[in-house]
Motif scaffolding. Structure first.
Motif, PDB file in Angstrom:
ATOM      1  N   GLU A 124       7.919  18.619  15.256  1.00 39.11           N
ATOM      2  CA  GLU A 124       8.067  18.468  13.691  1.00 39.11           C
ATOM      3  C   GLU A 124       6.727  17.733  13.384  1.00 39.11           C
ATOM      4  O   GLU A 124       6.417  17.031  13.964  1.00 39.11           O
ATOM      5  N   PRO A 125       6.201  18.107  12.141  1.00 39.66           N
ATOM      6  CA  PRO A 125       5.054  17.210  11.483  1.00 39.66           C
ATOM      7  C   PRO A 125       5.470  16.047  11.237  1.00 39.66           C
ATOM      8  O   PRO A 125       6.919  16.011  10.863  1.00 39.66           O
ATOM      9  N   THR A 126       4.617  15.128  10.912  1.00 38.98           N
ATOM     10  CA  THR A 126       4.843  13.569  10.537  1.00 38.98           C
ATOM     11  C   THR A 126       3.946  13.231   9.543  1.00 38.98           C
ATOM     12  O   THR A 126       3.122  14.209   8.917  1.00 38.98           O
ATOM     13  N   GLU A 142       0.064  13.598   4.819  1.00 38.20           N
ATOM     14  CA  GLU A 142       1.444  14.156   5.348  1.00 38.20           C
ATOM     15  C   GLU A 142       1.110  15.606   6.190  1.00 38.20           C
ATOM     16  O   GLU A 142       0.152  15.965   6.404  1.00 38.20           O
ATOM     17  N   ASP A 143       2.249  16.007   6.866  1.00 36.36           N
ATOM     18  CA  ASP A 143       1.978  17.137   7.731  1.00 36.36           C
ATOM     19  C   ASP A 143       1.086  17.348   8.874  1.00 36.36           C
ATOM     20  O   ASP A 143       0.399  18.205   8.956  1.00 36.36           O
ATOM     21  N   VAL A 145       0.521  16.882  12.858  1.00 36.92           N
ATOM     22  CA  VAL A 145       1.355  17.407  13.789  1.00 36.92           C
ATOM     23  C   VAL A 145       1.081  16.461  15.309  1.00 36.92           C
ATOM     24  O   VAL A 145      -0.019  16.734  15.822  1.00 36.92           O
TER      25      VAL A 145
END
Length: 280
Positions: A124-126, A142-143, A145
């Protein structure tokens, strides 16, 4: 260029987060929950024990050591040999905090896992966060990986982060207030899961590959301009440039990052042509 490492120190748990500082290599041994230093002639010293796995390391402009506490997701500062909390990252991170780079103003950019890697959860991206000297924490990207190793250019205006599960290096412009913009791909790394990274004076990035026994030098745009084989045959997880002339590549290696196996972590070294630059 091509070269092969030789072993400078062995019998470690799992070395990570290497930084050349004050004439020594500093690194986290996160299975042993220690921060250690290593001299160019192989003298190994423990400088800090903590009650968690340490990872990213850096220093404030005043010379205070900063340490990422992985599972507690804290940024620690160390004064008089004792760690205290500088910033709490839990509100903006999931699972483990990870690597870090500290800028000339003492602002710490910290990466994190973003998903439960140990339990085999889906990727999941963080986010990437910045912890300021006053302890405040801000999401600056954001987003991403699995953001991992990071470097700052010598002028502090460009940050490059390794997106391990994105198979790329991503660059950002850094504003005077520490905010990030201008996101762009610095280099795609097909077949390579970039882990720890370091920057040289030509602007190329040395990349620990995490899944293969080598470190590669990557130019903006993706060209591979150098390779260093890991002489022990272990996997490379992080790297730093240092030594008196900045032309020694220090590589953190281990057969695996899993805990409970043989004590086979190593610091390996190889000479390179271009010295280190920037922060991280």
């Amino acid at each position: 260029m091509t070269a092969e490492t030789t072993t400078l120190a062995d019998g470690l748990g799992f070395p990570e987060g290497p930084r050349w500082h004050g004439g020594r290599l500093w690194f986290s041994d996160f299975h042993d929950r220690r921060v250690r230093t290593l001299t160019p002639d192989g003298d190994l010293t423990t400088v800090l024990d903590i009650d968690d796995s340490p990872s990213g390391l850096g220093w404030t402009p005043e010379g205070t050591l900063l340490v990422v506490s992985m599972q507690r997701r804290l940024l620690l500062e160390v004064a008089g040999g004792e760690p205290t909390t500088r910033a709490d990252l839990t509100a903006h991170t999931r699972f483990r905090a990870n690597d870090m780079v500290v800028d000339a103003a003492g602002r710490a950019y910290v990466s994190s896992f973003g998903f439960d890697l140990l339990r085999g959860a889906s990727v999941e991206p963080t986010v990437l966060v910045r912890a300021d000297p006053d302890g405040s924490v801000t999401v600056v990207a954001e987003d991403v990986v699995f953001p991992n190793g990071m470097v700052l250019s010598p002028d502090g205006r460009t940050l490059v982060v390794a997106e391990t599960y994105g198979a790329r290096l991503t660059a950002f412009d850094v504003a005077a207030d520490g905010s990030l913009s201008g996101r762009r791909v610095f280099a795609e790394t097909p077949g390579i899961a970039p882990d720890g990274i370091c920057l040289d004076a030509d602007g190329d990035v040395w990349v620990a590959t995490a899944r293969t026994p080598e470190v590669v030098r990557v130019r903006e745009g993706g060209a591979i301009t150098g390779r260093v084989a890991v002489g022990s045959g272990s996997l490379s997880y992080a790297c730093a440039l240092g030594g008196d002339d900045g032309r020694t590549l220090f590589v953190c290696t281990a057969p695996s990052w899993a805990q409970g196996g043989p004590r086979a972590g190593r610091i390996e070294v190889a000479p390179v042509d271009v010295p280190g630059a920037g922060m991280g």
